[in-house]
Write a protein that holds these residues in place. Structure first.
Motif, PDB file in Angstrom:
ATOM      1  N   GLU A 161      17.693 -23.199   1.350  1.00  0.00           N
ATOM      2  CA  GLU A 161      18.652 -24.121   0.735  1.00  0.00           C
ATOM      3  C   GLU A 161      19.691 -24.643   1.724  1.00  0.00           C
ATOM      4  O   GLU A 161      20.389 -25.608   1.435  1.00  0.00           O
ATOM      5  N   ARG A 210      21.575 -26.617   4.498  1.00  0.00           N
ATOM      6  CA  ARG A 210      21.476 -27.950   5.093  1.00  0.00           C
ATOM      7  C   ARG A 210      22.436 -28.118   6.268  1.00  0.00           C
ATOM      8  O   ARG A 210      22.201 -28.943   7.142  1.00  0.00           O
ATOM      9  N   SER A 252      24.776 -26.121  -0.219  1.00  0.00           N
ATOM     10  CA  SER A 252      23.881 -26.036   0.945  1.00  0.00           C
ATOM     11  C   SER A 252      24.619 -25.772   2.256  1.00  0.00           C
ATOM     12  O   SER A 252      23.999 -25.754   3.314  1.00  0.00           O
TER      13      SER A 252
END
Length: 215
Positions: free
Chosen positions: A70, A72, A157
């Motif tokens: 998850e 980012r 994220s």
């Protein structure tokens, strides 16, 4: 130095000259865009030319990106270094406080600040939010504007990498004038932030600097 290192590097190391790219522009954002044009890996890891890090720096990032699907954007810790004087120690403690504020914001799912000297992000996520579009005219902000964009597009994220091996060190500003210039540059982004918390933190960045100038 980079060209010499590339000749002896056990992995692919490439020096991209901005002057060879007529549309690249200037500054750090232009350099990052040029690097992104050549990048093929799914993750981009960023630091600055005046930073130093240990041999397991990239491994500490790899441990996250290979286990957290998850994630980012990952923010890493930065340490100021310099002579063991009261002035340097004061700056180091104040800067550590800013890093801690950034880490706490990320931990509470309300990310506000990070440092471009030590961070990483997914290349696809960067493209999804159109990278630096909208703030490319600003000299600073290659880190926090992107942080805010990715948090808005991909809530939950953002990560903070709290591992000793992830620590990056950089020399503290040598003089009060240099410190003031640095902090004014950082805080100058406040009017472009989209939420009040980040605008208020710009005052936190400038506040201690103003107190130093009064000492």
């Amino acid at each position: 130095m980079v060209a010499e290192a590339a000749r002896h590097s056990p992995f692919l190391l490439r020096l991209v000259q901005l002057r060879e790219l007529p549309t690249a522009g200037t500054g750090k954002k232009a350099a990052l865009q040029a690097a992104l044009h050549h990048a093929r890996a799914p993750w981009i890891v960023c630091t600055d030319a005046d930073c130093r890090f240990g041999p397991d720096w990239l491994s500490s990032y790899a441990a996250v990106v290979t286990t957290d699907a998850e994630a980012r954007f990952i923010s890493g810790p930065v340490l100021l270094t310099g002579p063991a004087t009261a002035w340097q120690q004061l700056m180091g403690l104040e800067f550590a406080g800013l890093v801690g504020v950034g880490a706490a914001g990320i931990g509470s799912q309300n990310p506000t600040m990070c440092n471009g000297a030590n961070l990483a992000y997914r290349r696809e996520a960067f493209a999804a939010v159109q990278g630096f579009a909208g703030n490319e005219h600003l000299a600073s902000g290659d880190d926090e504007f992107l942080l805010h964009k990715l948090h808005a597009a991909f809530p939950g994220s953002i990560r903070f990498l709290k591992h000793p091996a992830a620590l990056v060190s950089t020399a503290a500003p040598a003089t009060l004038a240099a410190l003031l210039r640095q902090r004014v540059r950082w805080a100058s982004k406040w009017r472009h932030y989209q939420h009040p918390a980040s605008q208020q933190l710009a005052l936190l960045v400038l506040g201690p600097t103003w107190r130093y100038s009064r000492i």
